[in-house]
Design a protein around this motif. Structure first.
Motif, PDB file in Angstrom:
ATOM      1  N   ALA A 142      42.758  43.153  51.558  1.00  0.00           N
ATOM      2  CA  ALA A 142      43.805  43.061  50.533  1.00  0.00           C
ATOM      3  C   ALA A 142      43.562  41.850  49.629  1.00  0.00           C
ATOM      4  O   ALA A 142      43.720  41.946  48.396  1.00  0.00           O
ATOM      5  N   SER A 143      43.158  40.737  50.203  1.00  0.00           N
ATOM      6  CA  SER A 143      42.894  39.531  49.411  1.00  0.00           C
ATOM      7  C   SER A 143      41.719  39.733  48.463  1.00  0.00           C
ATOM      8  O   SER A 143      41.762  39.326  47.295  1.00  0.00           O
ATOM      9  N   ILE A 145      40.628  42.585  47.200  1.00  0.00           N
ATOM     10  CA  ILE A 145      41.017  43.515  46.136  1.00  0.00           C
ATOM     11  C   ILE A 145      41.841  42.782  45.074  1.00  0.00           C
ATOM     12  O   ILE A 145      41.604  42.935  43.865  1.00  0.00           O
ATOM     13  N   TYR A 146      42.803  41.988  45.517  1.00  0.00           N
ATOM     14  CA  TYR A 146      43.657  41.271  44.567  1.00  0.00           C
ATOM     15  C   TYR A 146      42.851  40.267  43.757  1.00  0.00           C
ATOM     16  O   TYR A 146      42.998  40.164  42.527  1.00  0.00           O
ATOM     17  N   VAL A 238      46.641  47.378  47.785  1.00  0.00           N
ATOM     18  CA  VAL A 238      47.117  46.020  48.078  1.00  0.00           C
ATOM     19  C   VAL A 238      48.591  46.044  48.454  1.00  0.00           C
ATOM     20  O   VAL A 238      49.020  45.417  49.439  1.00  0.00           O
ATOM     21  N   SER A 239      49.395  46.776  47.670  1.00  0.00           N
ATOM     22  CA  SER A 239      50.834  46.847  47.918  1.00  0.00           C
ATOM     23  C   SER A 239      51.121  47.430  49.294  1.00  0.00           C
ATOM     24  O   SER A 239      51.930  46.889  50.059  1.00  0.00           O
TER      25      SER A 239
END
Length: 263
Positions: A142-143, A145-146, A238-239
Motif C-alpha cells: 500500500a505504501s 502504491i501511494y 490503497v483504500s
C-alpha cells in the motif's frame, strides 16, 4: 426469481453504502445549475460535506471508528491533491475562500467518500477476508502504491509493476460477503477492478459537473482518458488495504469461512 431478489438486495445495500458519494454528486450537480448566494461554489460544497459528515455520525449511519478512518482518508487525499495540482495534473479553476495552494478543502471529502463507501459496505454486507496476506506485506505494498503517485513525476512510473505485484500477492485471497443470509465470495483482485471501474465512471460525472478539471477539459468537457482507470484502480487498492488493515487491527476481520457456506 431468487437470484433476482438477491441481486436487488445486494443493489440496495450498495446504494445505502454510497450515500455520501451520492450527496457529493448531487451537490456538484445542484451548484452547477443553481448559483448559491454569499459564498463561492467550492465553499458551499465544503459546507455541505461537513454537514453531511456530521449528520451521518449523529444519526448513527457511521460510527466514531469509521469517522476516524474517513478523516484519515481526507488528509491522505488532500495531500495527494496538493501535489497533483502543483504538478499540473489537474486544476480547480473556480474561486473559493477555503482553498490551499489552489486546492479547495472540499476535495478531500471526495477521497473520504470512497472510505465511507468501503466502511459502510463492509459493515452492511458483513465482509470477511480469506487468506489475507501478512500485515507487513500489505503495508509495504500500500505504501509503495501511494508513493508512486508522487514519485512517477520524477522517476520511472512503476504502476504496472505494482499492479502485477498486487495480483501475485492476492492471488489466493478472497473477500466474502453476506446478502439475505447467504454468503458469497469474490476474488479480491476482481473486487478491486470493479470498484475502480465504477469510480472512473463517477470521475467522469464529477468532471462533467466541474468538480475539477483536467488539462484536456479546459475548453470543453471530454471523457476522462481510460488510462486514468489504472490510477483509480491503484487508489482503490490503497483504500481497501488501509481499511482492511485497520479492521484487522480492531479485530473485526476473519481469516476464513466454511466452504459449505460460500456460493
Amino acid at each position: 426469481m431468487r437470484a433476482l431478489k438477491q441481486l436487488v438486495r445486494f443493489g440496495w445495500e450498495q446504494a445505502l453504502s454510497c450515500l455520501f458519494p451520492v450527496v457529493i454528486f448531487s451537490s456538484l450537480a445542484l451548484t452547477q445549475v443553481v448559483s448559491l448566494p454569499f459564498l463561492p461554489r467550492y465553499d458551499w460544497l465544503l459546507i455541505i460535506c461537513l454537514l453531511m459528515q456530521w449528520w451521518m455520525v449523529r444519526s448513527g449511519l457511521e460510527t466514531r471508528d469509521e469517522l476516524m478512518v474517513i478523516t484519515l482518508f481526507h488528509f491522505i487525499g488532500l495531500s495527494l491533491e496538493l501535489f497533483k495540482v502543483h504538478m499540473g495534473s489537474w486544476s480547480y479553476p473556480e474561486e473559493g475562500y477555503f482553498k490551499i495552494f489552489g486546492v479547495p478543502l472540499y476535495s478531500g471529502f471526495m477521497y473520504a467518500s470512497v472510505a465511507s463507501y468501503l466502511c459502510q459496505a463492509w459493515r452492511r454486507l458483513k465482509v470477511e477476508l480469506v487468506k489475507w496476506p501478512p500485515f507487513l506485506v500489505v503495508v509495504a505494498l500500500a505504501s509503495a502504491i501511494y508513493l508512486n503517485f508522487f514519485t512517477h513525476h520524477f522517476l520511472i512510473d512503476v504502476r504496472w509493476w505494482l499492479s502485477g505485484l498486487v495480483i501475485i500477492v492476492f492471488w489466493q485471497s478472497w473477500v466474502t460477503y453476506e446478502v439475505g443470509g447467504i454468503r458469497y465470495r469474490m476474488p479480491i483482485a476482481l473486487s478491486f477492478v470493479l470498484i475502480g471501474f465504477f469510480i472512473w465512471i463517477a470521475e467522469n460525472i464529477a468532471t462533467f459537473f466541474g468538480a475539477w478539471e483536467y488539462p484536456n477539459q479546459t475548453d470543453t468537457w471530454s471523457l476522462v482518458h481510460l488510462g486514468k482507470l489504472s490510477s483509480w484502480l491503484l487508489l482503490v487498492i490503497v483504500s481497501f488495504l488501509i481499511v482492511a488493515t485497520l479492521k484487522q487491527v480492531k479485530g473485526k476481520s476473519s481469516t476464513g469461512v466454511e466452504t459449505s457456506q460460500i456460493h
